[in-house]
Design a protein around this motif. Sequence first.
Motif, PDB file in Angstrom:
ATOM      1  N   PHE A  52      25.796  36.848  36.299  1.00 64.20           N
ATOM      2  CA  PHE A  52      26.881  37.643  35.721  1.00 64.20           C
ATOM      3  C   PHE A  52      28.099  36.885  35.437  1.00 64.20           C
ATOM      4  O   PHE A  52      28.895  35.539  36.035  1.00 64.20           O
ATOM      5  CB  PHE A  52      26.930  38.068  37.822  1.00 64.20           C
ATOM      6  N   ARG A  53      29.010  38.139  34.568  1.00 62.19           N
ATOM      7  CA  ARG A  53      30.354  37.125  34.345  1.00 62.19           C
ATOM      8  C   ARG A  53      31.505  38.120  34.550  1.00 62.19           C
ATOM      9  O   ARG A  53      30.499  39.751  33.894  1.00 62.19           O
ATOM     10  CB  ARG A  53      30.403  36.625  32.673  1.00 62.19           C
ATOM     11  N   CYS A  54      32.299  38.083  34.567  1.00 60.22           N
ATOM     12  CA  CYS A  54      33.621  38.700  34.710  1.00 60.22           C
ATOM     13  C   CYS A  54      34.958  38.858  34.745  1.00 60.22           C
ATOM     14  O   CYS A  54      35.141  37.043  34.764  1.00 60.22           O
ATOM     15  CB  CYS A  54      33.408  39.924  36.216  1.00 60.22           C
ATOM     16  N   ILE A  55      35.596  39.755  34.474  1.00 62.31           N
ATOM     17  CA  ILE A  55      36.983  39.138  33.951  1.00 62.31           C
ATOM     18  C   ILE A  55      37.955  40.821  34.265  1.00 62.31           C
ATOM     19  O   ILE A  55      37.492  41.761  33.769  1.00 62.31           O
ATOM     20  CB  ILE A  55      37.224  38.940  32.489  1.00 62.31           C
ATOM     21  N   ASN A  56      39.414  40.175  35.410  1.00 65.98           N
ATOM     22  CA  ASN A  56      39.753  41.742  34.719  1.00 65.98           C
ATOM     23  C   ASN A  56      40.784  41.986  33.453  1.00 65.98           C
ATOM     24  O   ASN A  56      40.332  41.284  32.922  1.00 65.98           O
ATOM     25  CB  ASN A  56      41.194  41.138  36.272  1.00 65.98           C
ATOM     26  N   VAL A  57      40.537  43.399  34.381  1.00 69.36           N
ATOM     27  CA  VAL A  57      41.468  44.331  32.559  1.00 69.36           C
ATOM     28  C   VAL A  57      42.802  44.007  32.759  1.00 69.36           C
ATOM     29  O   VAL A  57      43.462  43.794  31.523  1.00 69.36           O
ATOM     30  CB  VAL A  57      41.252  45.889  33.412  1.00 69.36           C
ATOM     31  N   THR A  58      43.486  44.522  33.724  1.00 71.38           N
ATOM     32  CA  THR A  58      44.805  44.517  33.785  1.00 71.38           C
ATOM     33  C   THR A  58      45.895  43.754  35.149  1.00 71.38           C
ATOM     34  O   THR A  58      45.601  42.157  34.781  1.00 71.38           O
ATOM     35  CB  THR A  58      45.552  45.883  33.882  1.00 71.38           C
ATOM     36  N   THR A  59      45.681  43.916  36.082  1.00 73.11           N
ATOM     37  CA  THR A  59      45.961  43.168  37.331  1.00 73.11           C
ATOM     38  C   THR A  59      44.364  42.272  38.189  1.00 73.11           C
ATOM     39  O   THR A  59      43.727  42.826  37.088  1.00 73.11           O
ATOM     40  CB  THR A  59      46.063  44.213  38.138  1.00 73.11           C
ATOM     41  N   SER A  60      45.240  41.375  38.628  1.00 70.38           N
ATOM     42  CA  SER A  60      43.692  40.158  39.335  1.00 70.38           C
ATOM     43  C   SER A  60      43.428  41.539  40.388  1.00 70.38           C
ATOM     44  O   SER A  60      43.433  42.202  41.090  1.00 70.38           O
ATOM     45  CB  SER A  60      45.150  39.240  40.751  1.00 70.38           C
ATOM     46  N   VAL A  61      41.629  40.344  39.859  1.00 70.97           N
ATOM     47  CA  VAL A  61      41.226  41.471  40.899  1.00 70.97           C
ATOM     48  C   VAL A  61      40.132  40.314  41.604  1.00 70.97           C
ATOM     49  O   VAL A  61      39.618  39.141  40.927  1.00 70.97           O
ATOM     50  CB  VAL A  61      39.452  42.601  39.967  1.00 70.97           C
ATOM     51  N   THR A  62      40.540  41.004  43.136  1.00 70.64           N
ATOM     52  CA  THR A  62      38.916  40.211  44.315  1.00 70.64           C
ATOM     53  C   THR A  62      37.345  40.620  44.790  1.00 70.64           C
ATOM     54  O   THR A  62      38.051  41.867  44.799  1.00 70.64           O
ATOM     55  CB  THR A  62      39.562  40.002  45.231  1.00 70.64           C
ATOM     56  N   LEU A  63      37.050  39.870  44.463  1.00 71.00           N
ATOM     57  CA  LEU A  63      35.887  39.915  44.386  1.00 71.00           C
ATOM     58  C   LEU A  63      35.412  40.153  46.081  1.00 71.00           C
ATOM     59  O   LEU A  63      35.561  38.252  46.122  1.00 71.00           O
ATOM     60  CB  LEU A  63      34.423  39.697  43.598  1.00 71.00           C
ATOM     61  N   ASP A  64      34.297  39.995  46.516  1.00 73.09           N
ATOM     62  CA  ASP A  64      33.694  40.016  47.914  1.00 73.09           C
ATOM     63  C   ASP A  64      31.943  40.400  47.476  1.00 73.09           C
ATOM     64  O   ASP A  64      31.794  41.252  47.237  1.00 73.09           O
ATOM     65  CB  ASP A  64      34.125  40.750  49.014  1.00 73.09           C
ATOM     66  N   VAL A  65      31.446  38.830  47.516  1.00 69.93           N
ATOM     67  CA  VAL A  65      29.931  38.353  47.202  1.00 69.93           C
ATOM     68  C   VAL A  65      29.400  38.954  48.104  1.00 69.93           C
ATOM     69  O   VAL A  65      29.354  37.985  49.521  1.00 69.93           O
ATOM     70  CB  VAL A  65      29.851  38.181  46.806  1.00 69.93           C
ATOM     71  N   GLN A  66      27.951  39.801  48.900  1.00 74.33           N
ATOM     72  CA  GLN A  66      27.417  39.825  49.920  1.00 74.33           C
ATOM     73  C   GLN A  66      25.623  38.906  49.095  1.00 74.33           C
ATOM     74  O   GLN A  66      25.223  39.579  48.551  1.00 74.33           O
ATOM     75  CB  GLN A  66      27.318  40.365  50.718  1.00 74.33           C
ATOM     76  N   TYR A  67      25.497  37.777  49.353  1.00 78.15           N
ATOM     77  CA  TYR A  67      24.105  37.246  49.429  1.00 78.15           C
ATOM     78  C   TYR A  67      22.918  37.847  50.334  1.00 78.15           C
ATOM     79  O   TYR A  67      23.217  37.404  51.242  1.00 78.15           O
ATOM     80  CB  TYR A  67      23.825  35.827  48.874  1.00 78.15           C
ATOM     81  N   SER A  68      21.627  38.247  49.770  1.00 75.28           N
ATOM     82  CA  SER A  68      20.453  38.580  50.160  1.00 75.28           C
ATOM     83  C   SER A  68      19.236  37.802  50.095  1.00 75.28           C
ATOM     84  O   SER A  68      19.258  37.638  48.559  1.00 75.28           O
ATOM     85  CB  SER A  68      20.157  39.967  50.936  1.00 75.28           C
TER      86      SER A  68
END
Length: 91
Positions: A75-91
């Motif tokens: 998994f790799r990600c980048i924001n397109v315009t404004t900052s993005v906050t990701l909340d990740v829940q693992y199981s």
Amino acid sequence: MHEQIVTSGIVKALNGEIFNDGDRSKTFIRKAIISFQGGNLRYFLDGTNPTTAIGLVAVSGDIIELDNLNELKGFRCINVTTSVTLDVQYS
């Protein structure tokens, strides 16, 4: 386990220390659910770095589900315009 990731123009990955990248002494986490807000992002699941113009598109409020260790590692990600906050829940 969970983590929060903020993207701000830099490609981000998940924290391998959390999901056991081969260390048998750690908890065996193999799935994650990611929600995010603040803007749209682009991502890949195969380790390829997305750009603001290339990658799978997810819009604020979408849920991304990762179902195996390869997807967690890739998994790799980048924001397109404004900052993005990701909340990740693992199981």
